[in-house]
Motif scaffolding. Structure first.
Motif, short mmCIF file in Angstrom:
data_model
loop_
_atom_site.label_atom_id
_atom_site.label_comp_id
_atom_site.label_asym_id
_atom_site.label_seq_id
_atom_site.Cartn_x
_atom_site.Cartn_y
_atom_site.Cartn_z
N VAL A 28 0.86 -1.18 0.00
CA VAL A 28 0.00 0.00 0.00
C VAL A 28 0.90 1.23 0.00
O VAL A 28 1.74 1.39 0.89
CB VAL A 28 -0.92 0.03 1.23
N HIS A 67 -5.15 8.02 5.97
CA HIS A 67 -4.62 6.83 5.30
C HIS A 67 -4.32 5.71 6.29
O HIS A 67 -4.48 4.53 5.95
CB HIS A 67 -3.36 7.19 4.52
N THR A 98 -11.96 3.29 -2.40
CA THR A 98 -11.05 2.61 -1.49
C THR A 98 -11.68 1.33 -0.95
O THR A 98 -11.04 0.27 -0.88
CB THR A 98 -10.65 3.53 -0.33
N THR A 130 1.06 5.47 -0.19
CA THR A 130 0.40 6.76 -0.10
C THR A 130 1.43 7.85 -0.36
O THR A 130 2.64 7.60 -0.28
CB THR A 130 -0.29 6.95 1.25
N SER A 148 -5.18 1.71 -8.43
CA SER A 148 -5.06 3.05 -7.86
C SER A 148 -6.24 3.92 -8.24
O SER A 148 -6.91 3.69 -9.25
CB SER A 148 -3.77 3.73 -8.34
N HIS A 149 -6.47 4.96 -7.42
CA HIS A 149 -7.44 6.00 -7.76
C HIS A 149 -6.90 6.91 -8.86
O HIS A 149 -7.67 7.54 -9.57
CB HIS A 149 -7.74 6.89 -6.56
N THR A 209 -10.27 -2.32 -1.86
CA THR A 209 -9.84 -3.16 -0.74
C THR A 209 -10.54 -4.52 -0.77
O THR A 209 -9.91 -5.57 -0.65
CB THR A 209 -10.12 -2.46 0.60
N LEU A 250 -3.06 4.56 -2.96
CA LEU A 250 -4.19 5.39 -2.55
C LEU A 250 -3.91 6.84 -2.93
O LEU A 250 -2.82 7.36 -2.68
CB LEU A 250 -4.43 5.27 -1.06
N TRP A 251 -4.92 7.51 -3.47
CA TRP A 251 -4.74 8.87 -3.97
C TRP A 251 -6.10 9.55 -4.05
O TRP A 251 -7.11 8.90 -4.30
CB TRP A 251 -4.10 8.83 -5.36
N TYR A 288 -13.64 9.11 -3.09
CA TYR A 288 -12.44 8.45 -2.57
C TYR A 288 -12.81 7.25 -1.70
O TYR A 288 -12.28 6.15 -1.88
CB TYR A 288 -11.59 9.43 -1.77
N ASP A 294 -7.41 3.91 6.60
CA ASP A 294 -7.62 3.03 5.44
C ASP A 294 -6.84 1.72 5.60
O ASP A 294 -7.36 0.64 5.32
CB ASP A 294 -7.14 3.72 4.16
#
Length: 467
Positions: free
Chosen positions: A45, A344, A281, A47, A162-163, A285, A304-305, A277, A347
């Motif tokens: 993961v 995060h 996520t 960030t 990814s976002h 996940t 994550l973004w 978001y 998350d």
């Protein structure tokens, strides 16, 4: 979180509950039919923007900054955890929090540190600048090194999800690997035939029936052309042929489902929606956990973004330019980026909840998965020292979890844009991850970096004290 609340979070009204699925890892603890050892998995993961170090670090017992030390996490209360890491407190027995690693190789090129960080974080190689966009690397990222060693024919070798982040994953030549950005695309990648009890529409069924034949024909054509080409062109064609064979095997394997397939996710929230978001996520996940548990893949990178100002308590402004770059001079910016890191951390805590809730051969899916949470930078102001790193799971190899490990900063690494005082090179962490996954190698990326005093910093071997 209780098991019930975790499953409720997984369902989230999106038709992706684990409760109704048959998963091959849902066996009693320590048992797997026909297998004496747990299947190893790697989940990374990533960030962005590093961490506000004074709000990330922990100093139980007022430990010294001038010597290496470690401290157990089990006895620490939630209030004892740092402001950023506090959401992970419930998982403290499963964590190794690593404080003091540096990205030394990232200082050896005069690129923007974000570019350097993305290209070096998982490769340990020097970044190669491109005119526009992110940099390339000079070798494969750790996820690809592991995938090449543990993926079986027919599996998806690795997932990159990814976002909208810049890449972290690089192939053997150092070229960027594409992300899956949409939950529906990820679902289709994992379950190309859809739910087992729902017939495919006629056009989709026809496409599925012909897909394998088209791939096989293309592979045969590549093989026929290759002998007539020069060495360089033949290598390219053979690589395409091999990729097509891998795709053919994946299509065959994914059509023979080993777990009950959930209903596809509904329409994803648009960018303008405040839920954009969080919804993605949650979907990423859940689907990634399903992919690992069903053994569709054994390696995944989740970048994550896309956090919004309102999610981190930020006034109007750009999170990157107006807040991340001002954490040492502006208390408001420092708090905004602290909230960013804590968001995060929450998350990641939810992700660990999911993995811990799925029984697997080694105990739970978390036991059988090495989870790594890190960033492309050390600090929001572009330093590459004191990388924020948290390890979880992988208990078959990292057999002393529940610790906070600190390394003092002793290496003056000269940088083309400025010198930094750093601890051990993060390449050693990458070596430790490789060995945890059964890949025997002494180096990932560069083997050494020059120091300010004319000596060299050895970047080979495992990181000390992890085992």
């Amino acid at each position: 979180m209780t098991s019930t609340s975790r499953r409720a979070w997984l369902r989230g009204g999106l038709g992706l509950g684990l409760g109704a699925l048959w998963l091959p890892s849902l066996l009693p603890r320590g048992a797997r039919a026909g297998d004496d050892a747990p299947v190893r998995r790697l989940l990374v993961v990533m960030t962005e923007h590093g961490a506000v170090y004074p709000r990330w670090r922990m100093r139980p017992g007022e430990m010294s900054e001038d010597e290496d030390w470690e401290a157990p996490l089990a006895s620490l209360s939630e209030a004892d955890f740092s402001e950023i890491l506090r959401p992970l407190h419930r998982h403290r027995a499963r964590l190794s929090i690593l404080d003091g690693l540096g990205n030394a190789v990232g200082l050896t090129t005069a690129l923007n540190e974000h570019k350097e960080g993305h290209a070096t974080a998982l490769t340990g190689t020097q970044a190669v600048d491109l005119e526009d966009g992110p940099a390339h690397a000079q070798g494969p990222s750790i996820d690809q090194i592991v995938a090449a060693a543990i993926a079986e024919p027919g599996q998806i070798a690795s997932l990159q999800v990814s976002h909208g982040s810049w890449p972290y994953s690089y192939d053997a030549s150092g070229k960027t690997l594409p992300y899956i950005y949409e939950p529906a695309e990820l679902y289709t990648r994992l379950f190309p035939d859809g739910p087992g009890d729902a017939p495919l529409p006629g056009d989709a069924a026809a496409i599925r029936a012909r897909q394998r034949g088209v791939v096989a024909l293309a592979r045969e054509q590549f093989a026929a052309v290759a002998p007539r080409l020069g060495a360089d062109d033949r290598l390219k064609v053979e690589q395409h042929r091999d990729l097509l064979r891998a795709l053919e095997l994946q299509l065959e394997a994914l059509s023979q489902k080993t777990c009950e397939v959930p209903a596809p996710p509904g329409a994803a929230a648009p960018w303008e929606d405040p839920e954009w978001y969080d919804q993605r996520t949650q979907l990423f996940t859940t689907l990634t956990a399903l992919a690992l548990s069903c053994d569709l893949t054994r390696v995944a990178v989740l970048a994550l973004w896309g956090l919004r100002n309102e999610q981190v308590g930020a006034p109007p402004g750009d999170l990157h330019n107006d807040f991340a770059h001002a954490v040492s001079s502006d208390p408001v910016a420092a708090q905004v980026m602290t909230n960013f890191g804590r968001y995060h951390a929450n998350d990641v805590a939810k992700l660990l909840d999911v993995l811990e809730d799925i029984p697997s051969a080694g105990g739970t899916l978390l036991d059988d998965t090495v989870v790594v949470w890190s960033s492309e930078l050390g600090t929001p102001e572009h330093q590459l020292y004191r990388l924020p790193v948290v390890l979880a799971g992988g208990t078959g190899y990292f057999d002393k979890p529940g610790r906070y490990l600190y390394w003092r900063q002793t290496n003056v690494v000269p940088g083309l844009l400025g010198d930094e005082l750093q601890g051990p090179p993060h390449n050693r962490l990458l070596v430790s991850i490789a060995r945890a996954m059964g890949v025997e190698r002494d180096a990932v990326g560069v083997t050494s970096v020059p120091l300010k005093n004319g000596a060299t910093l050895d970047c080979t071997g495992e990181l000390d004290r992890l085992r």
